[in-house]
Design an enzyme around this catalytic site. Structure first.
Site, PDB file in Angstrom:
ATOM      1  N   TRP A  13      38.519 -25.566  -3.277  1.00  0.00           N
ATOM      2  CA  TRP A  13      39.464 -24.850  -2.496  1.00  0.00           C
ATOM      3  C   TRP A  13      38.733 -24.892  -0.775  1.00  0.00           C
ATOM      4  O   TRP A  13      39.301 -24.921  -0.046  1.00  0.00           O
ATOM      5  CB  TRP A  13      39.731 -23.594  -3.123  1.00  0.00           C
ATOM      6  CG  TRP A  13      40.417 -22.839  -1.814  1.00  0.00           C
ATOM      7  CD1 TRP A  13      41.897 -22.649  -1.525  1.00  0.00           C
ATOM      8  CD2 TRP A  13      40.039 -21.590  -0.895  1.00  0.00           C
ATOM      9  NE1 TRP A  13      42.136 -21.630  -0.911  1.00  0.00           N
ATOM     10  CE2 TRP A  13      41.085 -21.214  -0.272  1.00  0.00           C
ATOM     11  CE3 TRP A  13      38.623 -21.529  -0.518  1.00  0.00           C
ATOM     12  CZ2 TRP A  13      40.852 -20.317   0.773  1.00  0.00           C
ATOM     13  CZ3 TRP A  13      38.509 -20.507   0.404  1.00  0.00           C
ATOM     14  CH2 TRP A  13      39.613 -19.998   1.034  1.00  0.00           C
ATOM     15  N   HIS A  14      37.548 -24.999  -0.819  1.00  0.00           N
ATOM     16  CA  HIS A  14      36.854 -24.685   0.575  1.00  0.00           C
ATOM     17  C   HIS A  14      36.672 -26.058   1.263  1.00  0.00           C
ATOM     18  O   HIS A  14      36.404 -26.200   2.465  1.00  0.00           O
ATOM     19  CB  HIS A  14      35.248 -24.297   0.161  1.00  0.00           C
ATOM     20  CG  HIS A  14      35.286 -22.757  -0.213  1.00  0.00           C
ATOM     21  ND1 HIS A  14      35.254 -22.479  -1.435  1.00  0.00           N
ATOM     22  CD2 HIS A  14      34.766 -21.862   0.466  1.00  0.00           C
ATOM     23  CE1 HIS A  14      35.351 -21.194  -1.553  1.00  0.00           C
ATOM     24  NE2 HIS A  14      34.968 -20.783  -0.315  1.00  0.00           N
ATOM     25  N   GLY A  15      36.835 -27.261   0.710  1.00  0.00           N
ATOM     26  CA  GLY A  15      36.943 -28.384   1.385  1.00  0.00           C
ATOM     27  C   GLY A  15      37.347 -29.693   0.497  1.00  0.00           C
ATOM     28  O   GLY A  15      36.972 -29.633  -0.513  1.00  0.00           O
ATOM     29  N   PHE A  38      38.182 -24.546   6.458  1.00  0.00           N
ATOM     30  CA  PHE A  38      38.867 -24.465   5.126  1.00  0.00           C
ATOM     31  C   PHE A  38      40.271 -24.253   4.982  1.00  0.00           C
ATOM     32  O   PHE A  38      41.005 -24.193   4.131  1.00  0.00           O
ATOM     33  CB  PHE A  38      38.155 -23.394   4.286  1.00  0.00           C
ATOM     34  CG  PHE A  38      36.452 -23.403   4.411  1.00  0.00           C
ATOM     35  CD1 PHE A  38      36.146 -24.853   4.171  1.00  0.00           C
ATOM     36  CD2 PHE A  38      35.647 -22.719   4.431  1.00  0.00           C
ATOM     37  CE1 PHE A  38      34.610 -25.093   4.263  1.00  0.00           C
ATOM     38  CE2 PHE A  38      34.261 -22.904   4.340  1.00  0.00           C
ATOM     39  CZ  PHE A  38      33.872 -24.175   4.245  1.00  0.00           C
TER      40      PHE A  38
END
Length: 472
Positions: free
Chosen positions: A326-328, A472
């Site tokens: 989800w962060h990248g 993000f």
């Protein structure tokens, strides 16, 4: 228009004045907030607003359908369509390029599959990850009966675009914002003072501590670790751990403070995470709106703790790997999440084997905090590095034992000391200081804020640095 810029301050003052001039009337105050939110987001890039508008329209129609249908099967179909459409939006704009690159590397040419070689060059909408998770939370809550389907399209749109949190969160549930739109807002002088104090704390966290650590040691060392001694790489890894915390918690403080100025109370997003005694506790303290989202909308639907022990471990790993991604759009984030998932699984196995001590002693608490912080720092290297190769080189440099620490300036040492001190002090100190600020006469408060601004200008980096979580 970053929330730590002078333009944002002027923007908030203008919106504040308009909002409270019409706050007793529902539609005027809603339109003030909606126009302000659209303007704020358009200041970054206007095109994604069309994407969000389409997304909200689809979700709103699906929510209305769930509200009118008495069939559980139909309601389940509608919420599934919402989840799939939102995740499809996220996958298309954020992960399609990653999948293309991965396929080029892994699929043999002998298979005869045609894989696009040119990049897609899609614009990643700012705040898309936060938008998607918040959108899913609302439609799922309507399906579960925890949120109302009776809100207007304007309310739904404002819920998704509310400017204090649209860029980098926190992820707000409908019960914390949309369900309160129709309440006539109130703001006492005391609450306004507390909100201003919260914003000031956020600015100090971001512009003084986080930015000084970032520009003073983190950026140069991570850019070329081979030019620095081993101890300097260790200091940079620790500094980045604190930079990330003060950068993101500073953003959250500003978001919570600005929301409070408009009569909305958002839940806390951080609770001194580096004092956690184990990784489970760390994730209960770090980016809490994301952690609780993953718990409520992913971990528990997978079975949570109610299934067999192997399945619990699988659930933990799944949640952490997906939470990492989800962060990248980079597999290193999956690796970062996977390491945390493995560590959480080992922690859970240990608790199953020996149990949890009811009142652990001070030595055990200290060891737990040290081990947890060490794991967090070491995994942050993967989080910060450009790729896994750079992360590997950074780890090697840390362990080579090259002496020297001359490149760590006194200012960086001072900010590290301040970061540790302000993270460790009891929360009561912030509460007491906030109340002292509230009790000051207004002219004294104004002078204090002006002096704070001048001090920040003197100590912080000359160049305005964007928030880390903007990517993000």
């Amino acid at each position: 228009m970053l929330s730590h810029s002078l333009q944002y301050v002027v923007f908030v003052i203008a919106v504040f004045a308009l909002y409270w001039a019409v706050h007793r009337h529902f539609w005027p105050r809603m339109l003030v907030l909606l126009v302000a939110s659209v303007y704020f987001y358009a200041a970054f890039t206007p095109f994604p607003l069309l994407i969000f508008l389409v997304g909200v329209t689809v979700d709103h129609l699906l929510v209305k359908g769930m509200g009118r249908s008495q069939s559980q099967g139909v309601r389940k179909l509608l919420v599934t369509l919402s989840i799939v459409s939102n995740l499809g939006l996220l996958a298309g704009f954020k992960y399609l390029e990653l999948l293309r690159k991965t396929a080029l590397e892994l699929v043999p040419a002998s298979w005869g599959l045609h894989i696009r070689e040119a990049p897609f060059d899609l614009i990643l909408p700012v705040g898309l990850s936060f938008y998607v998770f918040q959108a899913i939370s609302y439609t799922v809550d309507v399906y579960r009966g925890k949120a109302s389907a009776g809100h207007s399209f304007i309310e739904h749109l404002l819920y998704m675009l509310f400017f204090p949190r649209v860029v980098s969160g926190p992820i707000i549930r409908a019960s914390e914002l949309m369900e309160r739109f129709r309440d006539v807002p109130t703001l006492t002088p005391e609450d306004g003072g507390r909100a201003m104090f919260r914003i000031a704390v956020g600015l100090v966290k971001k512009l003084v501590i986080a930015d000084v650590l970032g520009s003073g040691i983190v950026d140069p060392v991570f850019a070329a670790p081979e030019k620095y001694a081993s101890a300097e790489c260790v200091v940079a890894a620790i500094a980045y751990t604190f930079e990330l915390y003060y950068d993101f918690s500073g953003y959250s403080d500003i978001a919570l403070g600005v929301a409070a100025l408009f009569g909305f109370k958002f839940p806390e997003n951080f609770n001194r995470p580096y004092l956690a005694k184990n990784l489970g506790e760390f994730w209960n303290r770090w980016h809490m709106s994301l952690s609780t989202w993953l718990r409520d909308y992913l971990y528990r639907p997978l079975g949570g703790n109610r299934v067999s022990k192997p399945r619990v471990l699988f659930n933990l790993m799944t949640v952490m790997v997906l939470g990492g991604l989800w962060h990248g759009a980079d597999w290193r984030f999956a690796v970062w999440g996977g390491v945390h998932g493995l560590a959480l699984g080992l922690t859970r196995c240990w608790e199953w084997t020996v149990g949890k001590p009811e009142k652990p002693g001070v030595p055990r608490l200290a060891v737990g905090m040290l081990v947890t912080f060490t794991i967090v720092v070491l995994t942050r290297v993967v989080f910060r590095a450009k790729n896994m190769t750079d992360a590997g080189e950074f780890y090697v440099r840390m362990m080579e034992g090259v002496p020297g620490i001359a490149n760590v300036s006194p200012l960086v040492w001072g900010m590290l000391a301040a970061a540790v001190f302000f993270h460790a002090v009891p929360l009561k100190l912030y509460t007491v200081t906030s109340e002292l600020f509230v009790r000051m006469p207004v002219p004294v408060r104004a002078v204090a804020l002006i002096l704070l601004g001048l001090g920040i200008r003197h100590l912080s980096a000359v160049e305005t640095r964007p928030y880390v979580y903007l990517q993000f």
